[in-house]
Design a protein around this motif. Structure first.
Motif, PDB file in Angstrom:
ATOM      1  N   MET A  18      37.660  53.482  41.992  1.00 33.58           N
ATOM      2  CA  MET A  18      36.038  53.381  41.885  1.00 33.58           C
ATOM      3  C   MET A  18      35.580  51.957  41.857  1.00 33.58           C
ATOM      4  SD  MET A  18      35.089  56.815  39.790  1.00 33.58           S
ATOM      5  CE  MET A  18      33.534  56.117  39.579  1.00 33.58           C
ATOM      6  N   LEU A  19      36.544  51.110  41.063  1.00 35.05           N
ATOM      7  CA  LEU A  19      35.660  49.908  40.662  1.00 35.05           C
ATOM      8  C   LEU A  19      36.037  49.082  42.044  1.00 35.05           C
ATOM      9  CD1 LEU A  19      34.685  47.993  38.552  1.00 35.05           C
ATOM     10  CD2 LEU A  19      36.974  47.037  38.234  1.00 35.05           C
ATOM     11  N   GLY A  20      37.341  49.260  42.405  1.00 34.68           N
ATOM     12  CA  GLY A  20      37.811  48.464  43.807  1.00 34.68           C
ATOM     13  C   GLY A  20      36.967  48.748  45.205  1.00 34.68           C
ATOM     14  N   GLN A  21      36.705  50.175  45.252  1.00 36.43           N
ATOM     15  CA  GLN A  21      35.884  50.631  46.381  1.00 36.43           C
ATOM     16  C   GLN A  21      34.525  50.252  46.265  1.00 36.43           C
ATOM     17  OE1 GLN A  21      37.139  54.148  48.168  1.00 36.43           O
ATOM     18  NE2 GLN A  21      39.181  53.629  48.360  1.00 36.43           N
ATOM     19  N   ASN A  22      33.724  50.062  45.291  1.00 35.62           N
ATOM     20  CA  ASN A  22      32.462  50.132  44.967  1.00 35.62           C
ATOM     21  C   ASN A  22      32.015  48.381  45.411  1.00 35.62           C
ATOM     22  OD1 ASN A  22      29.736  49.790  44.156  1.00 35.62           O
ATOM     23  ND2 ASN A  22      30.163  51.687  42.762  1.00 35.62           N
ATOM     24  N   ARG A  23      31.225  48.439  46.261  1.00 37.75           N
ATOM     25  CA  ARG A  23      30.862  47.098  46.971  1.00 37.75           C
ATOM     26  C   ARG A  23      29.942  46.350  45.663  1.00 37.75           C
ATOM     27  NH1 ARG A  23      29.265  48.949  53.043  1.00 37.75           N
ATOM     28  NH2 ARG A  23      31.466  49.250  53.537  1.00 37.75           N
ATOM     29  N   ALA A  24      29.057  46.911  45.044  1.00 33.81           N
ATOM     30  CA  ALA A  24      28.503  46.488  44.044  1.00 33.81           C
ATOM     31  C   ALA A  24      29.073  46.024  42.885  1.00 33.81           C
ATOM     32  CB  ALA A  24      27.298  47.382  43.674  1.00 33.81           C
TER      33      ALA A  24
ATOM     34  N   ILE B 200      37.895  39.940  30.705  1.00 35.72           N
ATOM     35  CA  ILE B 200      36.917  40.236  31.733  1.00 35.72           C
ATOM     36  C   ILE B 200      37.057  39.315  32.951  1.00 35.72           C
ATOM     37  CG2 ILE B 200      34.275  40.156  32.023  1.00 35.72           C
ATOM     38  CD1 ILE B 200      34.950  42.328  30.036  1.00 35.72           C
ATOM     39  N   ASP B 201      37.416  38.204  32.630  1.00 34.14           N
ATOM     40  CA  ASP B 201      37.559  37.136  33.931  1.00 34.14           C
ATOM     41  C   ASP B 201      38.608  37.259  34.548  1.00 34.14           C
ATOM     42  OD1 ASP B 201      35.389  35.648  32.941  1.00 34.14           O
ATOM     43  OD2 ASP B 201      36.935  34.139  31.787  1.00 34.14           O
ATOM     44  N   ALA B 202      39.725  38.006  33.957  1.00 30.82           N
ATOM     45  CA  ALA B 202      40.836  38.496  34.707  1.00 30.82           C
ATOM     46  C   ALA B 202      40.573  39.686  35.712  1.00 30.82           C
ATOM     47  CB  ALA B 202      41.978  38.862  33.701  1.00 30.82           C
ATOM     48  N   ILE B 203      39.885  40.727  35.280  1.00 29.90           N
ATOM     49  CA  ILE B 203      39.356  41.740  36.071  1.00 29.90           C
ATOM     50  C   ILE B 203      38.643  41.054  37.294  1.00 29.90           C
ATOM     51  CG2 ILE B 203      37.977  43.914  36.065  1.00 29.90           C
ATOM     52  CD1 ILE B 203      39.011  44.211  33.194  1.00 29.90           C
ATOM     53  N   ILE B 204      37.634  40.383  36.934  1.00 25.65           N
ATOM     54  CA  ILE B 204      36.720  39.669  38.260  1.00 25.65           C
ATOM     55  C   ILE B 204      37.645  38.750  38.998  1.00 25.65           C
ATOM     56  CG2 ILE B 204      34.928  37.978  38.511  1.00 25.65           C
ATOM     57  CD1 ILE B 204      33.728  38.920  35.720  1.00 25.65           C
ATOM     58  N   ALA B 205      38.767  38.110  38.543  1.00 22.61           N
ATOM     59  CA  ALA B 205      39.357  37.419  39.436  1.00 22.61           C
ATOM     60  C   ALA B 205      40.259  38.221  40.341  1.00 22.61           C
ATOM     61  CB  ALA B 205      40.562  36.593  38.494  1.00 22.61           C
ATOM     62  N   GLY B 206      40.879  39.358  39.888  1.00 21.34           N
ATOM     63  CA  GLY B 206      41.224  40.388  40.838  1.00 21.34           C
ATOM     64  C   GLY B 206      40.284  40.849  41.840  1.00 21.34           C
ATOM     65  N   LEU B 207      39.102  41.439  41.512  1.00 19.42           N
ATOM     66  CA  LEU B 207      38.168  42.099  42.293  1.00 19.42           C
ATOM     67  C   LEU B 207      37.696  40.920  43.291  1.00 19.42           C
ATOM     68  CD1 LEU B 207      35.278  44.121  40.523  1.00 19.42           C
ATOM     69  CD2 LEU B 207      37.265  44.831  42.173  1.00 19.42           C
TER      70      LEU B 207
ATOM     71  N   CYS C 271      39.437  39.222  45.004  1.00 23.88           N
ATOM     72  CA  CYS C 271      40.648  39.333  46.089  1.00 23.88           C
ATOM     73  C   CYS C 271      40.616  40.823  46.466  1.00 23.88           C
ATOM     74  CB  CYS C 271      41.850  38.921  45.590  1.00 23.88           C
ATOM     75  SG  CYS C 271      41.921  37.128  45.024  1.00 23.88           S
ATOM     76  N   GLY C 272      39.783  41.572  46.212  1.00 19.31           N
ATOM     77  CA  GLY C 272      39.796  42.876  46.444  1.00 19.31           C
ATOM     78  C   GLY C 272      40.816  43.780  45.752  1.00 19.31           C
TER      79      GLY C 272
END
Lengths: 247, 247
Positions: free
Chosen positions: A182-188, B200-207, B209-210
């Motif tokens: 859900m997190l990955g697919q949500n563009r926001a 939090i930063d690690a989750i953001i860094a992954g996101l 890159c999709g």
């Protein structure tokens, strides 16, 4: 109910149903829609119940001649009935009579229906779902790292931290894969997490200079924009819930 | 009870009391201790109830001939009685008979007493207080920024987010200055916030890159170390609390 473990084929199910709800793990939703959509006629209704709306509605409209409605039930499998629970409804160019009847059924069972757009759904759902899951995962990781586990915090727990930790327990009983998808697919999601991370970073930057005033400023700026009712309700109800926990 | 608005002087109060509890805003605690400490004799007891223990105990030992005990009541002014609430107790080289009697009184009123050290108190209290307050302030700031306020999220709220937001309401009804001072004076706070920010930063860094798999990994790693009881209790009790909210 048709699934991987049932005898009934999609074709058999589709031929018997007035409405088909695609309620499968989000990464499979579009494939299932492409398979079942062509089996439905204009007299039937195709509904998805997925947690991210960006692409799925377009796929439904392309894949079927049926009416198309998109919903998101804002609760997990532990909720026993619809009374008082939120369901988001997104109308499409092909939401008609059948869609309306379906919505009436949800209403009748006590759900709170809110009609919105796919983009608005995704933007606001990251605040109540993605951010909630990320905070819980990060907090529990830090508690494992610095305290060895939540048990070590029991003597240090406060009325507030006890409630937060109950929520953490519930979230960690959910599906890690579903939350991540859900997190990955949500563009926001990225914008939401970046905004949160920036607030945390600003508090840390202050503390590194021995200055914790950023926390007070944030709390006061938030408070100035929050209603008295919001604060009083939180104080009253957490108090009642805490009383219940002690009984 | 002696305070800024009472007639009774510190000297008068000290001469009458068996025990004096310094229960003032944390930034004033050491000054009050230096003023009242010398007025007490070895037959009396001096107690502080402050939220950060790093310096205050040393100041007490230096300022008085009385017995010295340090406590921290892990709850705010909205709690009506001690039953089931946590109180942290830190013994000093001069905690004796009077201190023991005082602890017995707290026990008798139903509090859960835990004896620990100042350093351990500060390290673990950042996880249940500082981190809790920082998360709440940051989350509400983001909700104001991206949604305009918590009301806009009502239709998107989930059972979990509704509970978290009640806690946010309660925290925003508290003292922003007190929370910030507690954070600023606690030597362990920076390490706690940095550990949280890094997650939090690690989750953001992954996101960026999709890739949202970091969230799933965290939730699963946490889950592997959490007891079934922790997860089941969270699921059961949040469910009960949510039922109560709907009534």
């Amino acid at each position: 109910m048709v699934g991987r473990r049932t005898e009934l084929s999609y074709a058999q199910a589709a031929s018997r149903a007035q409405a088909v709800i695609v309620n499968v793990p989000i990464e499979h939703a579009e494939n299932v829609i492409r398979e079942i959509g062509p089996l439905l006629t204009a007299q039937q209704l195709l509904i998805d119940n997925t947690g991210v709306k960006s692409q799925v509605i377009e796929t439904m409209l392309k894949s079927t001649a049926a009416e198309v409605l998109s919903i998101h039930t804002m609760f997990g499998p532990h909720v026993r009935d619809l009374k008082g629970e939120n369901i988001i409804v997104i109308h499409t160019a092909r939401s008609g009579q059948m869609a309306e009847e379906f919505e009436n059924v949800l209403h009748k069972h006590g759900a709170t229906l809110t009609v919105t757009t796919a983009a608005e759904h995704d933007r606001l759902a990251t605040l109540t779902q993605g951010l909630e899951h990320v905070i819980s995962a990060a907090r529990m990781a830090v508690i494992q790292e610095l305290a060895g586990g939540p048990e070590a915090l029991t003597p240090f727990s406060t009325p507030n931290s006890r409630l937060s930790m109950l929520v953490d327990g519930r979230i960690h009983g959910g599906s890690a894969e579903l939350y991540a998808t859900m997190l990955g697919q949500n563009r926001a999601a990225l914008a939401t997490l970046k905004a949160f991370g920036a607030q945390i970073d600003a508090i840390i930057a202050g503390l590194e200079c021995g200055d914790s005033s950023r926390l007070a400023e944030l709390l006061k700026a938030n408070r100035a924009r929050l209603t008295d009712e919001f604060v009083e309700r939180g104080t009253l109800l957490t108090g009642q819930l805490q009383d219940k926990l002690r009984d």
